[in-house]
Write an enzyme that holds these catalytic residues in place. Structure first.
Site, PDB file in Angstrom:
ATOM      1  N   SER A 140      -3.139  41.788  46.603  1.00 16.92           N
ATOM      2  CA  SER A 140      -2.572  40.727  47.440  1.00 16.92           C
ATOM      3  C   SER A 140      -1.063  40.572  47.252  1.00 16.92           C
ATOM      4  CB  SER A 140      -3.279  39.398  47.168  1.00 16.92           C
ATOM      5  OG  SER A 140      -3.172  39.069  45.813  1.00 16.92           O
ATOM      6  N   ASP A 383       0.568  28.794  40.904  1.00 20.84           N
ATOM      7  CA  ASP A 383       0.393  30.237  41.068  1.00 20.84           C
ATOM      8  C   ASP A 383       1.750  30.896  40.796  1.00 20.84           C
ATOM      9  OD1 ASP A 383       0.304  32.850  42.043  1.00 20.84           O
ATOM     10  OD2 ASP A 383      -0.835  32.330  43.855  1.00 20.84           O
ATOM     11  N   HIS A 386       1.929  35.179  42.939  1.00 27.91           N
ATOM     12  CA  HIS A 386       2.302  35.452  44.336  1.00 27.91           C
ATOM     13  C   HIS A 386       3.671  34.856  44.642  1.00 27.91           C
ATOM     14  CE1 HIS A 386      -2.130  35.827  44.332  1.00 27.91           C
ATOM     15  NE2 HIS A 386      -1.850  36.848  45.122  1.00 27.91           N
TER      16      HIS A 386
END
Ligand SMILES: *[C@@H]1O[C@H](CO)[C@@H](O)[C@H](O)[C@H]1NC(C)=O
Ligand SMILES: *[C@@H]1O[C@H](CO)[C@@H](O)[C@H](O)[C@H]1NC(C)=O
Ligand SMILES: *[C@@H]1O[C@H](CO)[C@@H](O)[C@H](O)[C@H]1NC(C)=O
Ligand SMILES: *[C@@H]1O[C@H](CO)[C@@H](O)[C@H](O)[C@H]1NC(C)=O
Ligand SMILES: *[C@@H]1O[C@H](CO)[C@@H](O)[C@H](O)[C@H]1NC(C)=O
Ligand SMILES: *[C@@H]1O[C@H](CO)[C@@H](O)[C@H](O)[C@H]1NC(C)=O
Ligand SMILES: *[C@@H]1O[C@H](CO)[C@@H](O)[C@H](O)[C@H]1NC(C)=O
Length: 411
Positions: A140, A383, A386
């Site tokens: 991702s 997070d 990302h």
């Protein structure tokens, strides 16, 4: 390895995988988002051709390492597109829309020490992909790079040019009809085959990789003209990983570094046997760094990337999240290639500085934006893997663009 180090790696893996779960709920992207059908006639009457002239200013000097440099403020040119202007961004990365109060992270430009990068020109980029397929392969984080590229290109092409994004798991396919150009993303978090290969329904805590198998994926990669590979964070859940090599009945626990090397060798064998270096270009993106422990850049603190609004000061900052052994394996394996040259996008160091670039609490967990309660608990919910878009992945693409442009010029 010290006990503390081990503990950190373990933690990195758990947080990473929790965050990566978000892929499981990626929404179906609307097709043909911004196509203006009134101009179909026009589209067929005119073909846009973009001359790819590379001026002296756009040329990277031979001895210039574009990965060494610093971040400088550039409020006039950056960001290169906005969240609102790009309909293809997933909710996970639109940090401002998700409530992030600061936007300085969008105003930074990577400045190599020994030369300048050419300004990203989306039309030249898509011209270089005319009648071709450019494909990003990985997890991702790599998907973030794909989306950034799509937005960078999309923001440059005229609105009457038809663009579309289709989801064909495990792929996402962005097309610009006018140019017969395709920019794709292929979900393969370990590059080689694993039980996590389903684009949406993949287990996270249970992992099993097939260290000697890549054919199921590579069949889909073979027709691509430009391939950009990446794989890191999924390996890092625990210091060991269950894997097979040969018989599928013989599952063994491997050290992650041993397994990573075997996997890379499997991939390299495929590269050597199936890639035509005359017609295909291969890139490998190095580890995308994480910023999970603020004491690494600000001794005495106990936080993570949350509430960071600017890059790490000073030079050569390197956190424990970027594993040097893995970096060494990538280097080794690529150096042994004989027939095919793989270009390294060595984005680790430049991204290491960007503790401010992550989605933090302005992203998703398990496919949903964080709730108010979760946001008030950044220690557990930020997070720091990302990246926001626009942001750091745009720079990775600016460098990719610069390198493609040099190649194009040399032809
Ligand atoms: C650039 O914008 C940021 C806010 O986004 C501001 O803090 C900074 O002072 C600006 N810098 C310049 C040189 O205008
Ligand atoms: C369109 O692009 C594909 C590659 O994606 C290529 O195989 C095909 O030949 C191109 N079509 C034309 C008409 O050039
Ligand atoms: C996800 O995969 C598991 C194991 O392969 C399967 O049992 C389950 O039915 C799948 N779920 C969906 C929604 O497809
Ligand atoms: C490997 O698989 C076994 C059996 O399912 C499990 O007990 C063990 O925890 C797994 N090891 C790792 C590193 O995940
Ligand atoms: C796995 O790694 C540990 C620690 O680095 C090392 O002591 C051990 O020998 C390795 N085992 C194998 C099978 O490579
Ligand atoms: C964020 O950082 C600023 C200054 O560094 C500080 O004043 C503020 O209290 C911090 N906010 C939170 C929620 O920790
Ligand atoms: C990437 O750059 C770092 C320095 O930032 C260097 O140590 C490493 O060897 C390079 N990796 C590869 C694969 O070239």
């Amino acid at each position: 390895m010290t006990t503390r180090h081990h503990h950190q790696i373990d933690l990195l893996f758990r947080l990473a995988l929790a965050a990566l779960l978000t892929l499981g709920a990626t929404r179906v992207i609307l097709d043909n988002l911004r196509n203006n059908n009134n101009n179909i006639l026009l589209r067929h009457m005119y073909t846009i051709r973009v001359p790819i002239e590379v001026s002296e200013k756009e040329t990277i000097k031979d001895n210039c390492n574009v990965f060494e440099g610093k971040w400088i403020t550039d409020n006039t040119s950056y960001p290169l597109y906005s969240e609102q202007s790009c309909p293809f961004l997933v909710k996970q990365t639109t940090c401002l829309k998700n409530g992030r109060p600061d936007s300085f992270y969008q105003n930074l430009r990577w400045q190599p020490n020994a030369c300048n990068l050419p300004r990203f020109d989306g039309l030249k980029m898509i011209e270089m992909v005319r009648d071709k397929r450019l494909m990003f392969v990985g997890d991702s984080v790599q998907r973030g790079m794909f989306e950034s590229m799509v937005c960078l290109v999309h923001s440059a092409i005229p609105s009457y040019v038809k663009t579309s994004l289709h989801r064909i798991p495990p792929r996402k396919v962005f097309r610009v009809e006018e140019f017969n150009a395709t920019i794709e993303y292929y979900w393969a978090p370990f590059i080689i085959e694993s039980i996590s290969d389903h684009a949406t329904n993949h287990t996270v805590s249970k992992r099993l990789v097939k260290l000697d198998s890549v054919a199921k994926h590579s069949r889909e990669w073979e027709g691509a003209d430009i391939l950009i590979f990446e794989s890191y964070v999924w390996w890092m859940y625990k210091p060991t990983i269950n894997a097979t090599y040969g018989s599928l009945d013989n599952i063994q626990e491997y050290n992650v570094t041993t397994a990573y090397r075997l996997a890379m060798e499997t991939w390299a064998n495929w590269i050597e046997s199936r890639i035509n270096p005359q017609t295909q270009k291969i890139f490998f993106t190095t580890m995308s760094p994480t910023h999970l422990w603020s004491w690494e850049w600000k001794p005495g603190t106990e936080g993570n990337c949350f509430n960071e609004t600017g890059p790490v000061e000073g030079s050569k900052y390197w956190g424990t999240g970027s594993n040097l052994e893995i970096m060494g394996i990538v280097e080794d394996v690529l150096a042994k290639l004989k027939k095919v040259k793989v270009t390294v996008l060595n984005i680790t160091q430049l991204s290491e500085y960007r503790k401010d670039g992550h989605t933090s609490i302005y992203g998703e967990r398990k496919g949903k934006l964080l709730t108010k309660e979760q946001r008030s608990d950044p220690k557990n919910y930020a997070d720091c893997i990302h990246w926001c878009s626009p942001g750091v992945p745009d720079t990775w693409n600016e460098i990719l663009y610069a390198l493609l442009l040099q190649d194009y010029r040399a032809q």
